[in-house]
Design a protein around this motif. Structure first.
Motif, PDB file in Angstrom:
ATOM      1  N   MET A 238      21.828  -9.339  -5.673  1.00  0.00           N
ATOM      2  CA  MET A 238      20.887  -8.398  -6.276  1.00  0.00           C
ATOM      3  C   MET A 238      19.447  -8.800  -5.987  1.00  0.00           C
ATOM      4  N   LEU A 239      19.147 -10.094  -6.033  1.00  0.00           N
ATOM      5  CA  LEU A 239      17.797 -10.566  -5.715  1.00  0.00           C
ATOM      6  C   LEU A 239      17.436 -10.180  -4.283  1.00  0.00           C
ATOM      7  N   ASN A 240      18.395 -10.364  -3.369  1.00  0.00           N
ATOM      8  CA  ASN A 240      18.177 -10.027  -1.969  1.00  0.00           C
ATOM      9  C   ASN A 240      17.897  -8.533  -1.814  1.00  0.00           C
ATOM     10  N   LEU A 241      18.716  -7.714  -2.468  1.00  0.00           N
ATOM     11  CA  LEU A 241      18.574  -6.268  -2.380  1.00  0.00           C
ATOM     12  C   LEU A 241      17.245  -5.804  -2.966  1.00  0.00           C
ATOM     13  N   LEU A 242      16.915  -6.301  -4.143  1.00  0.00           N
ATOM     14  CA  LEU A 242      15.663  -5.896  -4.778  1.00  0.00           C
ATOM     15  C   LEU A 242      14.448  -6.355  -3.978  1.00  0.00           C
ATOM     16  N   GLY A 243      14.557  -7.520  -3.335  1.00  0.00           N
ATOM     17  CA  GLY A 243      13.463  -7.995  -2.497  1.00  0.00           C
ATOM     18  C   GLY A 243      13.162  -7.029  -1.361  1.00  0.00           C
ATOM     19  N   ILE A 244      14.220  -6.505  -0.734  1.00  0.00           N
ATOM     20  CA  ILE A 244      14.050  -5.522   0.342  1.00  0.00           C
ATOM     21  C   ILE A 244      13.441  -4.238  -0.208  1.00  0.00           C
ATOM     22  N   TRP A 245      13.929  -3.785  -1.351  1.00  0.00           N
ATOM     23  CA  TRP A 245      13.420  -2.548  -1.948  1.00  0.00           C
ATOM     24  C   TRP A 245      11.946  -2.669  -2.351  1.00  0.00           C
ATOM     25  N   VAL A 246      11.576  -3.808  -2.922  1.00  0.00           N
ATOM     26  CA  VAL A 246      10.177  -4.005  -3.312  1.00  0.00           C
ATOM     27  C   VAL A 246       9.273  -3.880  -2.091  1.00  0.00           C
ATOM     28  N   SER A 247       9.674  -4.501  -0.981  1.00  0.00           N
ATOM     29  CA  SER A 247       8.859  -4.455   0.238  1.00  0.00           C
ATOM     30  C   SER A 247       8.737  -3.028   0.768  1.00  0.00           C
ATOM     31  N   ARG A 248       9.835  -2.283   0.751  1.00  0.00           N
ATOM     32  CA  ARG A 248       9.800  -0.905   1.255  1.00  0.00           C
ATOM     33  C   ARG A 248       8.970  -0.011   0.348  1.00  0.00           C
ATOM     34  N   ALA A 249       9.126  -0.175  -0.953  1.00  0.00           N
ATOM     35  CA  ALA A 249       8.332   0.628  -1.889  1.00  0.00           C
ATOM     36  C   ALA A 249       6.849   0.288  -1.770  1.00  0.00           C
ATOM     37  N   GLU A 250       6.543  -0.993  -1.591  1.00  0.00           N
ATOM     38  CA  GLU A 250       5.161  -1.435  -1.465  1.00  0.00           C
ATOM     39  C   GLU A 250       4.516  -0.860  -0.208  1.00  0.00           C
ATOM     40  N   ALA A 251       5.264  -0.832   0.918  1.00  0.00           N
ATOM     41  CA  ALA A 251       4.727  -0.265   2.157  1.00  0.00           C
ATOM     42  C   ALA A 251       4.377   1.206   1.967  1.00  0.00           C
ATOM     43  N   ASN A 252       5.269   1.960   1.314  1.00  0.00           N
ATOM     44  CA  ASN A 252       4.994   3.372   1.051  1.00  0.00           C
ATOM     45  C   ASN A 252       3.828   3.547   0.087  1.00  0.00           C
ATOM     46  N   LEU A 253       3.796   2.735  -0.945  1.00  0.00           N
ATOM     47  CA  LEU A 253       2.717   2.826  -1.922  1.00  0.00           C
ATOM     48  C   LEU A 253       1.358   2.595  -1.263  1.00  0.00           C
ATOM     49  N   ASN A 254       1.248   1.535  -0.469  1.00  0.00           N
ATOM     50  CA  ASN A 254      -0.024   1.232   0.198  1.00  0.00           C
ATOM     51  C   ASN A 254      -0.438   2.363   1.130  1.00  0.00           C
ATOM     52  N   LEU A 255       0.543   2.905   1.866  1.00  0.00           N
ATOM     53  CA  LEU A 255       0.254   3.981   2.801  1.00  0.00           C
ATOM     54  C   LEU A 255      -0.277   5.207   2.062  1.00  0.00           C
ATOM     55  N   TRP A 256       0.450   5.654   1.042  1.00  0.00           N
ATOM     56  CA  TRP A 256       0.057   6.878   0.356  1.00  0.00           C
ATOM     57  C   TRP A 256      -1.228   6.704  -0.439  1.00  0.00           C
ATOM     58  N   GLN A 257      -1.470   5.525  -0.961  1.00  0.00           N
ATOM     59  CA  GLN A 257      -2.745   5.295  -1.648  1.00  0.00           C
ATOM     60  C   GLN A 257      -3.917   5.406  -0.682  1.00  0.00           C
ATOM     61  N   SER A 258      -3.702   4.988   0.564  1.00  0.00           N
ATOM     62  CA  SER A 258      -4.783   5.074   1.552  1.00  0.00           C
ATOM     63  C   SER A 258      -4.981   6.486   2.083  1.00  0.00           C
ATOM     64  N   TYR A 259      -4.049   7.406   1.753  1.00  0.00           N
ATOM     65  CA  TYR A 259      -4.161   8.804   2.188  1.00  0.00           C
ATOM     66  C   TYR A 259      -4.658   9.722   1.057  1.00  0.00           C
ATOM     67  N   ARG A 260      -4.922   9.181  -0.123  1.00  0.00           N
ATOM     68  CA  ARG A 260      -5.266  10.030  -1.270  1.00  0.00           C
ATOM     69  C   ARG A 260      -6.669  10.624  -1.159  1.00  0.00           C
ATOM     70  N   GLU A 261      -7.641   9.774  -0.848  1.00  0.00           N
ATOM     71  CA  GLU A 261      -9.031  10.221  -0.730  1.00  0.00           C
ATOM     72  C   GLU A 261      -9.552   9.740   0.612  1.00  0.00           C
ATOM     73  N   THR A 262      -9.772  10.708   1.494  1.00  0.00           N
ATOM     74  CA  THR A 262     -10.015  10.325   2.893  1.00  0.00           C
ATOM     75  C   THR A 262     -11.387  10.747   3.404  1.00  0.00           C
ATOM     76  N   ALA A 263     -12.297  11.126   2.516  1.00  0.00           N
ATOM     77  CA  ALA A 263     -13.650  11.476   2.961  1.00  0.00           C
ATOM     78  C   ALA A 263     -14.250  10.286   3.708  1.00  0.00           C
ATOM     79  N   PHE A 264     -14.941  10.556   4.790  1.00  0.00           N
ATOM     80  CA  PHE A 264     -15.489   9.502   5.649  1.00  0.00           C
ATOM     81  C   PHE A 264     -16.444   8.602   4.872  1.00  0.00           C
ATOM     82  N   ASN A 265     -16.201   7.311   4.955  1.00  0.00           N
ATOM     83  CA  ASN A 265     -17.033   6.315   4.278  1.00  0.00           C
ATOM     84  C   ASN A 265     -17.706   5.467   5.346  1.00  0.00           C
TER      85      ASN A 265
END
Length: 703
Positions: A399-426
């Motif tokens: 279970m630790l192994n499985l959850l470790g993989i899931w945390v990494s996959r969820a984190e990758a998606n979270l980081n990606l979508w957070q960076s797409y939320r507000e995209t006005a040029f800075n």
């Protein structure tokens, strides 16, 4: 201020080293030692051992032949010892890492009189996990693998034999568990089954902790005065907060050899990406299989209670992505599938409101999923460490192994979508965003990517403002004879030290020429035809030659048109591995035969072909970057948005650095000589060509 006793110690070590090796002092080397020692001598530690001075970073450009490795080691090792800090020596390539570890440091230890210990640092993924190896050989079901059956290749007889040899050699003490020290190369899939990451590792509760290759390597690091690492490992450690793998920045003095690569490497570490259809698939599989996976832990009532919302969280994320799929598909309809890498880049990184709305919804649900997975991962890790008897240890480990993989996959998606939320040029912190099509899968998948355009702020905050001191060096720290380009991209302070030390080489032993028949390479069809017509006349059949191209398509086109008798001695990139090409080339030259290496940018840097191995470097065209590379295009947009000229401020300096690196393949020792032919008339016909020529070493010229 450098103390007199430290200065004398460094001078004594240098003199003793030169005498023992029967070497003469080199002016550039002496300058480099003095500059590094002077800069690190400005370190001022407070009561907690943290540096409160600002003038603690030295940037030194030192060409081939300077002896820069000896220079920075002789200067920095005594300084690190004086301040009771660890010296972290970071390289960009394995070849240099091995040279420093196996030659330079032992040489210095043996001949300089300095006393220090050193070791190699690698990431956890380079080491064997004995626990996972035992599970594979014991046919214990891997929950993570079972969850994604379509992604898993069945264990072959060859793999089973490989894993048994690994077990036997480990047990007999004949292998230390380091992937790089195995008797042959291990392919990525075979290795992935028997290594781990920090989220899947059982830590001190692992039954194999005493024999763990990673923890044994970490123990050696605790006692080392010098740690040899690479840029990727240093950046990975910083992304975990610093001090997770290597000593904390506050307790370290860094030396970055091949330091010009650091900003680019940093961008790779801070980028976000996720495959759209791939994410939908793993969410659906996880959602459907979760009750079965949880059943083995029925007795863990608190864990089961915490896990109740998980299936719904998977479903919520999957539903959002499925609902947004038509939008992503419509966005990508305009992508030219004939591109070498089919993709859609968003100008200035800006997205329309519909995509931002999708990103806000997706990031909200992935945040909830990630938080729950982190909570469950922490809970099962705690139970394992408390030696809970409420569930079988093997089930909790799975279970630790499985959850470790899931945390990494969820984190990758979270980081990606957070960076797409507000995209006005800075303008102060610009981001690049694009979608890459993966046409090898069916149906086509969409990889969404975002990356900061500049690593300067991230490096400044995470490294320069925290470290005790740092040295950055390579043969190409400047562009067009100025440090401005590197200083800006690396986020260095104005009061850092910048020095270019002279090379001992006599550059007049090399002839730089632009043949009369050379055309301007931006006329691509005519330029390629000129190469086809003239290269057979230019290449000497009985000597070592390196031909460098900027375009893979042009390289193949010209190679295919070469006469058979010339093709016979050409070793073309893509036909063999890089190392096999170099080894075969050297064997041919050693046997008195001619040989030609036909390659791209990877042969223009870090390739050492001294003496007869390379008497002629031929550069097909000025090495301007490909204009459709997303980060390069986004960087150019940022320069233009600030009122600058992207071609003169980005393209020309970048091409200048690459050309210096390519020309540097010819003279590798003080006795080398030969010719550099640049087959692009723009070097002499365009105004910017003069600036590029003036940034090259003072070769003898025939134009």
């Amino acid at each position: 201020m450098l103390a007199d006793d430290l200065k004398r110690s460094i001078q004594k070590a240098y003199s003793q080293f030169l005498q023992a090796k029967e070497l003469k002092p080199r002016y550039g080397q002496k300058m480099m030692i003095a500059e590094i020692a002077r800069t690190l001598g400005n370190i001022d530690l407070d009561d907690e051992g943290h540096n409160i001075a600002e003038k603690n970073i030295a940037v030194v450009e030192a060409g081939t032949g300077t002896g820069k490795t000896v220079a920075y080691l002789l200067a920095s090792i005594p300084m690190a010892a004086h301040y009771d800090k660890t010296l972290v020596l970071s390289t960009a390539t394995i070849a240099l890492q091995e040279q420093v570890l196996n030659k330079d440091l032992p040489d210095l230890l043996r001949h300089s009189g300095l006393k220090f210990s050193f070791c190699l640092a690698k990431g956890r993924g380079r080491y064997l996990c004995l626990n996972k190896l035992e599970r594979v050989l014991g046919d214990i079901e891997d929950s993570a693998a079972a969850m994604y059956e379509d992604e898993v290749v069945a264990l072959s007889a060859a793999d089973r034999q490989l894993y048994q040899r690994m077990m036997d050699k480990s047990a007999e003490g004949l292998w230390d568990g380091d992937r790089d020290s195995w008797e042959q190369e291990i392919d990525a899939l075979s290795w992935s089954r028997v290594t781990t990451d920090h989220r899947q590792c059982l830590g001190r509760k692992c039954p194999n902790i005493r024999d763990c290759a990673f923890y044994n390597a970490r123990a050696a690091m605790d006692d080392a005065d010098v740690i040899v690492a690479n840029h990727d490992l240093v950046l990975a450690d910083l992304s975990l907060g610093g001090g997770a793998i290597l000593p904390a920045p506050e307790n370290s003095i860094y030396v970055f050899d091949e330091g010009h690569h650091l900003p680019e490497k940093a961008l790779n570490h801070f980028a976000c990406n996720a495959r759209y259809r791939g994410s939908i698939r793993w969410l659906g599989q996880s959602e459907g299989q979760w009750p079965k996976q949880l059943k083995a832990l029925d007795e863990l009532s608190h864990f089961v209670h915490l896990a109740e919302p998980l299936e719904q969280r998977f479903k919520a994320c999957r539903t959002v992505l499925e609902d947004g799929l038509p939008l992503i598909r419509a966005l990508c309809e305009s992508i030219d599938l004939e591109q070498y890498t089919p993709r859609l880049r968003f100008e200035k990184g800006e997205l329309d409101a519909d995509v931002e709305s999708l990103a806000k919804e997706a990031s909200r649900h992935f945040l909830a999923l990630h938080e729950l997975l982190e909570k469950l991962h922490k809970e099962i890790d705690t139970l394992i460490n408390e030696d809970s008897r409420l569930a079988p240890a093997s089930a909790m480990e799975a279970m630790l192994n499985l959850l470790g993989i899931w945390v990494s996959r969820a984190e990758a998606n979270l980081n990606l979508w957070q960076s797409y939320r507000e995209t006005a040029f800075n303008e102060k912190a610009p981001w690049a965003r694009w979608i890459t099509l993966h046409t090898e899968s069916e149906p086509v998948d969409y990889e969404l990517v975002s990356s900061p355009v500049l690593a300067s702020g991230l490096l400044n905050k995470g490294l320069w403002s925290r470290c005790c001191g740092a040295v950055l060096t390579s043969a190409t720290m400047r562009a067009l004879n100025k440090f401005d380009r590197f200083k800006m991209r690396a986020g260095l302070w104005d009061n850092a030290s910048f020095e270019a030390v002279p090379s001992p080489f006599d550059f007049s032993r090399a002839l730089l020429q632009v043949p009369d028949w050379a055309l301007e390479a931006n006329r691509s069809f005519e330029h390629a035809q000129s190469l086809i017509d003239e290269l057979p006349k230019l290449i000497e059949r009985d000597q070592g030659t390196l031909v460098l191209f900027s375009s893979n398509a042009q390289m193949k086109q010209v190679y295919d048109a070469m006469p058979d008798e010339l093709q016979h001695i050409i070793r073309c990139q893509g036909h063999e591995s890089k190392q096999r090409i170099i080894d075969g080339h050297k064997r041919s030259i050693d046997r008195g035969r001619g040989s030609v290496i036909w390659g791209l940018a990877s042969f223009a840097e870090g390739v050492d072909l001294p003496g007869d191995y390379c008497r002629h470097v031929i550069i097909a065209k000025l090495p301007f970057s490909v204009p459709d590379e997303p980060l390069d295009a986004a960087y150019a947009e940022w320069v233009e948005a600030r009122g600058g000229n992207a071609f003169m401020e980005v393209s020309v300096p970048d091409a200048s650095v690459r050309l210096v690196q390519a020309c540097g393949r010819l003279l590798r020792t003080e006795g080398d000589e030969g010719t550099i032919s640049i087959l692009d008339k723009r070097l002499i016909s365009k105004r910017y060509g003069g600036a590029i020529v003036n940034a090259l070493p003072p070769f003898k010229r025939s134009f």
